[in-house]
Design a protein around this motif. Structure first.
Motif, PDB file in Angstrom:
ATOM      1  N   LYS A 155       1.568   6.170  -6.906  1.00 45.19           N
ATOM      2  CA  LYS A 155       0.883   7.880  -7.510  1.00 45.19           C
ATOM      3  C   LYS A 155       0.487   8.802  -7.097  1.00 45.19           C
ATOM      4  O   LYS A 155       0.363  10.049  -7.454  1.00 45.19           O
ATOM      5  CB  LYS A 155      -0.628   7.207  -7.108  1.00 45.19           C
ATOM      6  N   VAL A 156       1.743   9.129  -6.100  1.00 43.77           N
ATOM      7  CA  VAL A 156       1.985  10.862  -5.576  1.00 43.77           C
ATOM      8  C   VAL A 156       2.904  11.551  -6.307  1.00 43.77           C
ATOM      9  O   VAL A 156       3.100  12.557  -7.486  1.00 43.77           O
ATOM     10  CB  VAL A 156       2.461  10.851  -4.107  1.00 43.77           C
ATOM     11  N   LEU A 157       3.782  10.587  -6.699  1.00 45.85           N
ATOM     12  CA  LEU A 157       5.169  10.802  -7.721  1.00 45.85           C
ATOM     13  C   LEU A 157       4.900  10.855  -8.956  1.00 45.85           C
ATOM     14  O   LEU A 157       5.541  11.904  -9.959  1.00 45.85           O
ATOM     15  CB  LEU A 157       6.471   9.803  -7.738  1.00 45.85           C
ATOM     16  N   THR A 158       3.282  11.172  -9.573  1.00 42.71           N
ATOM     17  CA  THR A 158       2.974  11.123 -10.530  1.00 42.71           C
ATOM     18  C   THR A 158       2.110  11.586 -10.544  1.00 42.71           C
ATOM     19  O   THR A 158       0.988  12.078 -11.755  1.00 42.71           O
ATOM     20  CB  THR A 158       2.596   9.441 -11.019  1.00 42.71           C
ATOM     21  N   ALA A 159       1.207  12.305  -9.209  1.00 48.68           N
ATOM     22  CA  ALA A 159       0.323  13.547  -8.957  1.00 48.68           C
ATOM     23  C   ALA A 159      -0.823  12.986  -9.357  1.00 48.68           C
ATOM     24  O   ALA A 159      -0.989  14.082  -9.572  1.00 48.68           O
ATOM     25  CB  ALA A 159       0.841  14.306 -10.008  1.00 48.68           C
ATOM     26  N   ASP A 160      -1.289  11.852  -9.744  1.00 43.73           N
ATOM     27  CA  ASP A 160      -2.617  11.419  -9.579  1.00 43.73           C
ATOM     28  C   ASP A 160      -2.822  10.872  -8.098  1.00 43.73           C
ATOM     29  O   ASP A 160      -3.530  10.422  -7.828  1.00 43.73           O
ATOM     30  CB  ASP A 160      -2.564  10.120 -10.107  1.00 43.73           C
ATOM     31  N   SER A 164       1.058  -0.919  -0.443  1.00 45.57           N
ATOM     32  CA  SER A 164       0.261  -0.132   0.215  1.00 45.57           C
ATOM     33  C   SER A 164       0.879   0.905   0.255  1.00 45.57           C
ATOM     34  O   SER A 164       0.322   2.209  -0.572  1.00 45.57           O
ATOM     35  CB  SER A 164      -1.170  -0.311   1.367  1.00 45.57           C
ATOM     36  N   ILE A 165       2.076   1.033   1.000  1.00 44.16           N
ATOM     37  CA  ILE A 165       2.800   2.389   0.877  1.00 44.16           C
ATOM     38  C   ILE A 165       3.601   3.082  -0.234  1.00 44.16           C
ATOM     39  O   ILE A 165       3.439   3.942  -0.933  1.00 44.16           O
ATOM     40  CB  ILE A 165       3.728   2.443   1.403  1.00 44.16           C
ATOM     41  N   TYR A 166       4.059   1.468  -1.544  1.00 45.30           N
ATOM     42  CA  TYR A 166       4.438   1.105  -2.397  1.00 45.30           C
ATOM     43  C   TYR A 166       3.386   2.442  -3.414  1.00 45.30           C
ATOM     44  O   TYR A 166       3.833   3.015  -4.427  1.00 45.30           O
ATOM     45  CB  TYR A 166       4.942   0.155  -2.324  1.00 45.30           C
ATOM     46  N   GLU A 167       2.793   1.523  -3.402  1.00 50.10           N
ATOM     47  CA  GLU A 167       1.180   2.373  -4.704  1.00 50.10           C
ATOM     48  C   GLU A 167       0.973   3.504  -4.221  1.00 50.10           C
ATOM     49  O   GLU A 167       1.185   4.813  -4.977  1.00 50.10           O
ATOM     50  CB  GLU A 167       0.131   1.378  -4.571  1.00 50.10           C
ATOM     51  N   LEU A 168       1.110   4.289  -2.988  1.00 53.13           N
ATOM     52  CA  LEU A 168       1.126   5.385  -2.491  1.00 53.13           C
ATOM     53  C   LEU A 168       1.963   6.132  -3.258  1.00 53.13           C
ATOM     54  O   LEU A 168       1.956   6.954  -3.796  1.00 53.13           O
ATOM     55  CB  LEU A 168       0.202   6.037  -1.703  1.00 53.13           C
ATOM     56  N   LEU A 169       3.092   5.860  -2.733  1.00 51.34           N
ATOM     57  CA  LEU A 169       3.513   6.631  -3.102  1.00 51.34           C
ATOM     58  C   LEU A 169       4.032   6.567  -4.752  1.00 51.34           C
ATOM     59  O   LEU A 169       4.701   7.966  -5.421  1.00 51.34           O
ATOM     60  CB  LEU A 169       5.405   5.992  -2.438  1.00 51.34           C
ATOM     61  N   CYS A 200       6.057   6.294   4.920  1.00 49.85           N
ATOM     62  CA  CYS A 200       6.542   6.712   4.017  1.00 49.85           C
ATOM     63  C   CYS A 200       7.872   7.051   4.199  1.00 49.85           C
ATOM     64  O   CYS A 200       9.223   7.117   3.036  1.00 49.85           O
ATOM     65  CB  CYS A 200       5.223   8.239   3.204  1.00 49.85           C
ATOM     66  N   ILE A 201       8.578   7.336   5.382  1.00 47.68           N
ATOM     67  CA  ILE A 201      10.623   7.949   4.978  1.00 47.68           C
ATOM     68  C   ILE A 201      10.929   6.445   5.484  1.00 47.68           C
ATOM     69  O   ILE A 201      11.838   7.283   5.216  1.00 47.68           O
ATOM     70  CB  ILE A 201      10.243   8.749   6.777  1.00 47.68           C
ATOM     71  N   THR A 202      10.091   5.678   6.187  1.00 48.57           N
ATOM     72  CA  THR A 202      11.379   4.514   6.373  1.00 48.57           C
ATOM     73  C   THR A 202      11.283   4.098   4.184  1.00 48.57           C
ATOM     74  O   THR A 202      12.429   3.545   4.241  1.00 48.57           O
ATOM     75  CB  THR A 202      10.624   3.300   6.574  1.00 48.57           C
ATOM     76  N   THR A 203      10.681   4.006   4.000  1.00 51.50           N
ATOM     77  CA  THR A 203      10.384   3.763   2.408  1.00 51.50           C
ATOM     78  C   THR A 203      10.883   4.407   1.354  1.00 51.50           C
ATOM     79  O   THR A 203      11.801   4.468   0.109  1.00 51.50           O
ATOM     80  CB  THR A 203       9.046   3.234   1.622  1.00 51.50           C
ATOM     81  N   LEU A 204      10.950   5.846   1.696  1.00 57.61           N
ATOM     82  CA  LEU A 204      11.606   7.147   1.017  1.00 57.61           C
ATOM     83  C   LEU A 204      13.158   6.984   1.441  1.00 57.61           C
ATOM     84  O   LEU A 204      14.146   7.038   0.487  1.00 57.61           O
ATOM     85  CB  LEU A 204      11.413   8.723   1.262  1.00 57.61           C
ATOM     86  N   HIS A 205      13.903   6.344   2.389  1.00 59.62           N
ATOM     87  CA  HIS A 205      15.226   6.645   2.846  1.00 59.62           C
ATOM     88  C   HIS A 205      15.559   4.874   2.276  1.00 59.62           C
ATOM     89  O   HIS A 205      16.572   5.162   1.581  1.00 59.62           O
ATOM     90  CB  HIS A 205      14.844   5.982   3.845  1.00 59.62           C
ATOM     91  N   GLN A 206      14.275   4.293   2.319  1.00 62.95           N
ATOM     92  CA  GLN A 206      15.024   3.048   0.862  1.00 62.95           C
ATOM     93  C   GLN A 206      15.662   3.019  -0.298  1.00 62.95           C
ATOM     94  O   GLN A 206      16.733   2.768  -1.122  1.00 62.95           O
ATOM     95  CB  GLN A 206      14.085   2.173   0.860  1.00 62.95           C
ATOM     96  N   ILE A 207      14.588   3.706  -1.108  1.00 61.52           N
ATOM     97  CA  ILE A 207      14.499   4.605  -2.353  1.00 61.52           C
ATOM     98  C   ILE A 207      15.563   4.824  -2.384  1.00 61.52           C
ATOM     99  O   ILE A 207      16.915   4.793  -3.369  1.00 61.52           O
ATOM    100  CB  ILE A 207      13.431   5.324  -3.043  1.00 61.52           C
TER     101      ILE A 207
END
Length: 533
Positions: free
Chosen positions: A255-260, A248-253, A285-292
């Motif tokens: 959509k956010v990164l594509t401004a949907d 769910s966090i991956y899908e949310l990010l 989200c913070i943890t996932t962005l850290h991994q990205i």
């Protein structure tokens, strides 16, 4: 048999049982083996890391019937009594409930008396920072020079609130927050011993949620065992903690990164139905962005995940600088989370804010790009280079001041007001570009300040494109000649002269400052001109 909670059942019994404190264990073991024991110890650290546990272990080490040792036997009467909480010479005090100075004095009245059951009388004061100022003062002398048979163990989560006089009398040890990996391994060992089926992913979720506290980790583990009916699975632990699924966090990010924004808010609605705690979702989200960010710059540091392909896809989709921006916005959202009316509103605004920072990047073929650049260049405004008037060019090229037609130079420029009058009454002394030296009579000395010189020089430079550094010098022999005055000022046209003066900012500032009025403007002709005429 009475059930004992895991946090009490698995409380450390020896120094080696402590989790995540290797440096502390090594230091205390060495001091005990060398018989170099301090009379007062202060243990600090966050909740549930073993502050009171290590104090009780030290009480066993000091009072074990086999002698002072770093490895107590755990079988003698002293060790068993301390473990069961009935050892007479271990006095445990909760400072949060005994803050008054009278209670502290009553406690210290028994310090001089010898221990009744063990080798040392041990005072364990928990949450010592809660004592009052008078209680600390009452404790100072005893803490500095206690009897040989007394040891003080102080524990606190807030050492900054302790007086410096207390800190200086204690040997201080700071217990670190336990890392998620160490805590996860400890929980796995407990599950194996308790014969509980537990997945590693579920234990990792619990260890991260414990935030470095072993006691919190054991409490969450016990809750997860009850929730999963004897099993610890990642999905059930996530539901128990109110965490969103990794996907769910991956899908949310994504959509956010594509401004949907619409699709992103739909995911938020689904998370709300699943009972997700949105503040925890921001942390995810913070943890996932850290991994990205790690994947983009240091791929070998990325932790193992259940969806490595999705992580790599996100990392390749977003630019590194944009990932840093989104990470920073997540931190701001976490900081301001409590200011929103409710959690869902705060999270939705957080998602919409991330979408608003999206920048559309179009990738054109090289030929189209070149065509676009040439088209853009053709529409750019033409910058016109300023050229000096012919009279100015001739004056600069002139080798002698006598040959400079100064009146023609002034007439070719757009100079008005007092600046024009000053230039009209001046005489060229020398002009070696960029340096221009003008001479004025003593009567005009008050009109040629440094500020006016800089203003006129800037005006000449801006209008002609020729750098000018202007300097005025006073020469008594310079006569205020009407020949230096342009024709439009020598005419007795009072209306025209008033118009020039009204445009002069310096003169108008004087009028405003002194509330003055200009009654009449007259251009004087010199005596020589009058005689000649």
């Amino acid at each position: 048999m009475t059930y004992r909670v895991l946090a009490r059942k698995w409380r450390p019994k020896t120094l080696t049982d402590l989790v995540g404190q290797p440096a502390l264990v090594q230091t205390i073991q060495a001091s005990i083996e060398r018989q170099q024991l301090h009379h007062a110890y202060l243990f600090t650290g966050t909740r549930g890391v073993g502050k009171t546990s290590i104090a009780r272990i030290l009480a066993k080490c000091l009072n074990c019937e086999e002698g002072i040792t770093a490895t107590p036997c755990l079988k003698c009467d002293a060790c068993v009594s301390i473990a069961e909480g009935r050892f007479a010479d271990l006095i445990e005090v909760d400072a949060a409930s005994r803050t008054r100075v009278e209670e502290t004095r009553d406690l210290l009245d028994n310090v001089p008396y010898a221990p009744t059951q063990g080798r040392y009388k041990v005072y364990l004061i928990d949450e010592v920072h809660m004592l009052s100022a008078h209680s600390f003062n009452a404790l100072l002398k005893t803490l500095e020079e206690p009897p040989e048979h007394v040891k003080f163990f102080l524990a606190t989560t807030d050492p900054q609130r302790l007086p410096v006089t207390i800190l200086s009398r204690c040997l201080q040890f700071h217990l670190k927050a336990v890392s998620p990996d160490s805590l996860s391994a400890h929980l796995e060992h407990i599950c194996d011993s308790e014969e509980v089926i537990a997945s590693k992913d579920g234990l990792k979720l619990i260890s991260r949620a414990a935030a470095g506290s072993v006691r919190d980790g054991l409490s969450l583990l016990e809750q997860a065992i009850a929730y999963g009916q004897g099993k610890v699975e990642a999905s059930e632990v996530r539901q128990m903690l109110g965490s969103a699924s990794e996907m769910s966090i991956y899908e949310l990010l994504d959509k956010v990164l594509t401004a949907d924004a619409g699709a992103a808010l739909s995911i938020v609605d689904q998370m709300a139905q699943d009972g997700t705690i949105f503040e925890s979702a921001i942390e995810q989200c913070i943890t996932t962005l850290h991994q990205i960010c790690l994947y983009q710059q240091v791929p070998e540091r990325v932790q193992q995940t259940a969806h490595p392909e999705t992580l790599s896809s996100l990392a390749e989709k977003v630019a590194p600088e944009r990932a840093q921006l989104v990470y920073q916005l997540c931190l701001y959202a976490k900081r301001d989370f409590g200011l929103a009316p409710d959690a869902k509103t705060a999270f939705e605004m957080f998602v919409l804010r991330l979408c608003s920072f999206h920048r559309v990047e179009t990738h054109q073929p090289k030929s189209e790009k070149a065509q676009a650049v040439s088209s853009a260049e053709s529409t750019l405004p033409i910058r016109r280079v300023k050229t000096a008037p012919p009279a100015m060019q001739k004056a600069v090229a002139s080798a002698s001041p006598e040959t400079v037609d100064w009146i023609s130079v002034i007439s070719s420029l757009n100079v008005t007001g007092l600046n024009k009058i000053v230039l009209s009454q001046a005489k060229v002394k020398s002009w070696a570009a960029p340096q221009l030296i003008l001479e004025v009579s003593q009567e005009h000395e008050g009109c040629v300040s440094d500020e006016r010189s800089l203003a006129i020089a800037k005006l000449l430079t801006d209008q002609t494109g020729i750098p000018v550094k202007l300097t005025f010098s006073v020469n008594q022999s310079v006569v205020k000649a009407a020949t230096n005055v342009p024709d439009n000022l020598t005419e007795p046209d009072e209306e025209q002269n008033n118009k020039h003066l009204e445009q002069d900012s310096d003169l108008q500032s004087l009028v405003d400052a002194f509330d003055a009025t200009i009654e009449k403007v007259t251009v004087l002709k010199n005596e020589k001109q009058g005689e000649n005429s």
